[in-house]
Write an enzyme that holds these catalytic residues in place. Structure first.
Site, short mmCIF file in Angstrom:
data_model
loop_
_atom_site.label_atom_id
_atom_site.label_comp_id
_atom_site.label_asym_id
_atom_site.label_seq_id
_atom_site.Cartn_x
_atom_site.Cartn_y
_atom_site.Cartn_z
N ALA A 1 0.75 -1.13 -0.08
CA ALA A 1 0.02 -0.04 0.09
C ALA A 1 0.63 1.35 -0.03
CB ALA A 1 -1.12 0.00 1.03
N GLY B 1 0.36 -5.35 0.88
CA GLY B 1 -0.65 -5.12 -0.13
C GLY B 1 -0.44 -5.68 -1.27
N GLU C 1 -1.41 -9.16 -0.73
CA GLU C 1 -2.78 -9.53 -0.73
C GLU C 1 -3.69 -9.27 -1.81
OE1 GLU C 1 -4.09 -7.61 3.63
OE2 GLU C 1 -2.85 -6.22 2.52
N GLU D 1 2.96 -5.76 7.72
CA GLU D 1 2.24 -4.43 8.30
C GLU D 1 2.43 -4.39 9.86
OE1 GLU D 1 0.12 -5.37 4.48
OE2 GLU D 1 1.21 -6.59 6.12
#
Length: 709
Positions: free
Chosen positions: A63, A104, A107, A127
């Site tokens: 992210a 991310g 993910e 994270e």
């Protein structure tokens, strides 16, 4: 501006190629582009399958953390929405990974039906290292694919795993050699031709058949010590627990709630502060953008003791040849044997092979002659902390080293400018202060002398990255940043012993605060003889206070040097640390001699006096421009002195609790502690100014020290 995603069709395969250097961050622009490319592929009847891969050096770094706390992070499609869209695709999606797939990025790959990767790929959900739970389905999809034990380890540790391990646990469907795009298209064609099923996590449940009823509690207990003080690891466990009992949609909602809960914590703010601080620290004021790093291909180290040997290991680990110089063969042999033993210990623990031990030892060469250092690109002096010794060494190095070689001192307290004056090339002299054990500790204080060239600074920063250190550039003063802030912290610990606290109480109070080690234990580990010799070098600065670290001086006179002698602030028997009533008796004797009234001391006072004192010294350092940013002080103390990561460093901690709270505490102890308070608890002018202006350390841009330009 280059489009974030390139769309290409190869036969029946739509290829979505992310192309947003440096890490394909999943900001709003990238998410929007991925969504559009995906919809184009889904809408095209000629497309039977989709391949997602990257055109840059890595698959995806995750992210866009810069969007956190802004509206952009919520603008559709959000990252969780995008991952769910991919997970529900009516056409098979193959994620083709290389380099790294983190956060991310992983993910996104978990939302695809199949995953392939090159053998060199590393995959992870880091994270937790910034105080968060994976927030785009990682805690729900990963355990469905790899099971609970592997998912818990990956999510709570934040450590990436190699592709081979990912393939072994079922995270990857195939490892591929050669051209990744070609392999991915062939794999997708294979899926089409065999009518392979879609593999949405919405249809999968977590396999809990082999889990014991106490599995999650047992796991909590196994990581309790290393996660003490952190919030995110427990929330990660709760999210995986939810994956075991809830359908995917409900589990994703629980994950989102836990993510938001973490996001609002001071721990997350602290960890994210440190994340960004590491990146800021490499941006040094008044360094020309045209300055280029010199090549460091051969390194020499003066001194093969504990520090010199540890420094040498850093370079050998990076594949850089090292010459170790000692004056006597016995000392040289002992130093090389100690390095080999350290490597063998790592090999026994499975951290390297015996072949790797030999490869690294082959990079180390001992010598007794300064002339053998003539071809070194970088020489690091790691000799005894004596100005006379260091000046003698640098005079000799000036004679034998080639032009352009960087001459570095590992001094922890001494004036680098005086050391540099022993040479005819002060522009090439720099301080490289490693922290013990040097092969383990991440911090590297880079001391910038008044004549140190921009090229030397840039070279040191590049070199720090190569040997995996966290570099912080600082100016010249006694103790630089780390040890200068340590001085008042240690001073108060010594004084509190005279006033009635015990070593065990002081250490307990500060470890409960979060410090990795209490100060009395730290003094014993470092050696009370070392502390005494540092004080001897600056008696003129402390002579006005007869109580100043006097108990440390008395312990030195008694030969109680700490762990190395079996006695210090504690007794040591078979590595067990034991309280010693003789130290309490000694403190009582000194207090009586000096007329210091002994009393019961609360743990809160211990913490405030020690921590507020080092914060106040940090403020003075900033005001003088010795450190460029308050975050630089935080990096030094977190990475070099065991300040709790989850508090973000002393200056960030001060910002969290309020600078007015710190100032009020300093003024309170100034008035309460009589002569000691009046002597040592004077608020820094910067602290007073910031409180008056309602500002934080993090808001204050300090002036560059006069001695750095």
């Amino acid at each position: 501006m280059t489009e974030p995603v390139h769309y290409q069709q190869i036969g029946r395969i739509a290829v979505l190629r992310m192309n947003q250097p440096p890490i394909n961050a999943l900001g709003h622009a990238m998410r929007t582009a991925l969504q559009a490319a995906y919809q184009r592929a889904i809408s095209d009847d000629a497309v039977a399958a989709i391949v997602l891969l990257s055109d840059i050096g890595i698959f995806c770094g995750g992210a866009d953390i810069g969007e956190f706390g802004t509206e952009a992070v919520r603008q559709p499609p959000s990252l969780p929405e995008l991952c769910s869209t991919l997970d529900q695709s009516p056409k098979p999606i193959v994620a083709a990974l290389h380099g790294t797939a983190l956060g991310g990025g992983l993910e996104i790959a978990l939302g695809c039906d199949y995953r392939i990767a090159t053998p060199q790929t590393r995959l992870g959900l880091p994270e937790v290292n910034i105080g968060l739970v994976p927030g785009a389905g990682g805690t729900q999809r990963l355990p469905r694919l790899v099971g609970v034990p592997a998912a818990l380890e990956m999510i709570t540790s934040g450590q990436p795993i190699p592709a081979a391990k990912a393939h072994e646990i079922g995270l990857l469907d195939r490892l591929v050699e050669g051209d990744l795009l070609t392999a991915a298209v062939h794999f997708a064609e294979e899926l089409i031709s065999t009518s392979a099923p879609l593999r949405s996590c919405t249809t999968l449940s977590v396999d809990t058949r082999t889990l014991s009823p106490s599995h999650f509690d047992d796991f909590r207990a196994s990581i309790a010590r290393k996660t003490r003080g952190f919030v995110a690891p427990e929330r990660c466990i709760q999210a995986v627990e939810a994956a075991c009992r809830l359908p995917l949609a409900e589990g994703l909602k629980k994950e989102h709630d836990l993510f938001l809960e973490c996001m609002a914590t001071p721990q997350a703010r602290a960890q994210q502060h440190l994340f960004f601080s590491e990146r800021k620290a490499t941006k040094v004021p008044n360094v020309s953008p045209q300055a280029t790093a010199r090549r460091i291909e051969r390194v020499a180290i003066i001194g093969a003791g504990t520090m010199g040997g540890g420094i040498a290991m850093n370079f050998a680990n990076a594949g850089i040849p090292v010459k170790l110089l000692e004056l006597k063969q016995e000392a040289l042999d002992k130093g090389l044997a100690a390095i080999r033993n350290n490597y063998l210990i790592s090999a026994k623990k499975g951290r390297m092979t015996e072949a790797q031990v030999e490869q690294r030892m082959a990079l180390l060469e001992g010598t007794l002659h300064y002339n053998d250092l003539a071809d070194a690109d970088l020489v690091i002096e790691a000799a005894f902390e004596s100005m006379d010794i260091k000046r003698t060494i640098f005079t000799k190095l000036d004679e034998v080293c080639k032009p352009g070689a960087i001459l570095a001192s590992n001094t922890s307290t001494l004036d680098l400018n005086e050391i540099a004056s022993a040479t005819r090339r002060p522009q090439d002299v720099i301080g490289l202060h490693f922290f013990s054990p040097a092969n383990v500790m991440r911090l590297l204080e880079i001391i910038r002398g008044s004549a140190t060239s921009d090229e030397a600074i840039v070279t040191a920063l590049k070199m720090a990255k190569i040997i995996r250190k966290v570099p912080v550039v600082v100016g010249v003063c006694f103790g630089f940043v780390g040890n200068r802030m340590l001085e008042p912290y240690g001073r108060e610990a010594h004084r509190l012993l005279l006033e009635g606290a015990t070593p065990a109480q002081i250490d307990r109070a500060l470890t409960r605060f979060g410090m990795a080690m209490g100060p009395c234990s730290m003094f014993d580990l470092a050696g009370n003889d070392v502390g005494y010799l540092v004080r001897e070098s600056r008696r003129g600065d402390i002579a006005h206070d007869p109580s100043y670290n006097l108990i440390g001086d008395r312990l030195y006179a008694l030969g109680r040097y700490g762990q190395k002698s079996g006695r210090g602030f504690y007794r040591y028997e078979n590595r067990e640390q034991l309280e010693d009533p003789d130290v309490i008796e000694l403190a009582e004797t000194i207090a009586k001699e000096l007329g210091i009234e002994r009393r019961a001391i609360e743990d809160e006072e211990i913490v405030e006096r020690c921590i507020f004192s080092l914060i106040n010294e940090g403020a003075a350092i900033l005001d003088e421009g010795i450190a460029y940013r308050s975050s630089d002080c935080d990096l030094v103390w977190v990475n070099g002195y065991g300040f709790p990561v989850w508090r973000g460093g002393p200056m960030h901690y001060a910002d969290e609790i309020g600078l007015d709270t710190v100032l009020a505490g300093i003024e309170r102890y100034r008035s309460r502690l009589g002569t000691h308070g009046e002597t040592w608890f004077t608020p820094s002018p910067l602290l007073e100014r910031l409180v008056a202006e309602g500002r934080r350390f993090g808001d204050a841009l300090t002036q560059v020290a006069a001695n750095t330009r």
